[in-house]
Design an enzyme around this catalytic site. Sequence first.
Site, PDB file in Angstrom:
ATOM      1  N   HIS A   1      -7.133  -5.707  -3.633  1.00  0.00           N
ATOM      2  CA  HIS A   1      -6.352  -4.726  -2.538  1.00  0.00           C
ATOM      3  C   HIS A   1      -5.660  -5.583  -1.384  1.00  0.00           C
ATOM      4  CE1 HIS A   1      -6.433  -1.957   1.040  1.00  0.00           C
ATOM      5  NE2 HIS A   1      -6.699  -1.027   0.012  1.00  0.00           N
TER       6      HIS A   1
ATOM      7  N   GLU B   1      -0.259   0.530  -4.062  1.00  0.00           N
ATOM      8  CA  GLU B   1      -0.439   0.842  -2.592  1.00  0.00           C
ATOM      9  C   GLU B   1       0.360  -0.092  -1.860  1.00  0.00           C
ATOM     10  OE1 GLU B   1      -4.634   2.503  -1.903  1.00  0.00           O
ATOM     11  OE2 GLU B   1      -4.630   0.389  -1.648  1.00  0.00           O
TER      12      GLU B   1
HETATM   13  P1  PGA Z   1      -5.332   4.963   3.406  1.00  0.00           P
HETATM   14  O1  PGA Z   1      -6.035   3.670   2.468  1.00  0.00           O
HETATM   15  O2  PGA Z   1      -5.754   6.282   2.330  1.00  0.00           O
HETATM   16  O3  PGA Z   1      -6.398   4.959   4.558  1.00  0.00           O
HETATM   17  O4  PGA Z   1      -4.068   4.718   3.737  1.00  0.00           O
HETATM   18  C1  PGA Z   1      -5.812   3.525   1.122  1.00  0.00           C
HETATM   19  C2  PGA Z   1      -6.317   2.395   0.676  1.00  0.00           C
HETATM   20  O5  PGA Z   1      -6.170   1.166   1.197  1.00  0.00           O
HETATM   21  O6  PGA Z   1      -6.982   2.143  -0.527  1.00  0.00           O
END
Ligand code: PGA
Length: 221
Positions: free
Chosen positions: A98, A147
């Site tokens: 992540h 992401e």
């Molecule tokens: P968010 O986070 O939905 O709060 O933007 C997503 C993530 O970091 O997995």
Amino acid sequence: MNKLLFVANWKSHKLTKDVHPYLWTLTPLLSKLDLSNKEIVVCPSFPTLEIFTQFVRVNDLPIGVGAQNISAYDEGAYTGEVNAEQVKEFAGYVIIGHSERKKYLKETPEDIKLKVEKAKQAGLTVILCVQDENDTVVDGADIIAYEPPTAIGTGKPDSPENIAKVFQKLYDRYPSVRFLYGGSVKPENIKDFVSVPHLQGFLIGGASLDPDEFYQLIAQC
Ligand code: PGA
């Protein structure tokens, strides 16, 4: 055809006392839905993983469980680490790489490679996060979550057009992997993304913390 996958990433939120109330609220809501084409996974923090999993198992809930990280090492003298076999006792999935771990914990491509190897050896399903189409993708990733850091927790998701471009580039290289989008996915905007080509689900942070909101996301797809 894979089911649409909704992965809740609780990050460093919630205490053990919060787990049962969350599931008491979510479970009856989920029972109203046709889940034959949907799959739900929740990734609690390590201290809440056991209590979460026990509740899911005892009540035979249609919810998979994931961890948010694992050690790059096996069992041994690695203070503070939680290894893949320990995770496997409670979870079937693990999020690896992540961007918050890259940013705050200085996780490197080599760390991520080792973690994916350990996860696969333990039989965990790997959800590998990438920030863009050029980010490191390690062999063994079952699911890739795109992401972009600018979209995480900002209320500013990427555009469906750009997500489609990134997915297409990733798909050209990794055609057998499932693709998720994550970053400010909310009940108000989730419908904008469901028809993006190659999208097979979502990684959801903030909006997964409230069971009603998480249910709303799932119900709309
Ligand atoms: P968010 O986070 O939905 O709060 O933007 C997503 C993530 O970091 O997995």
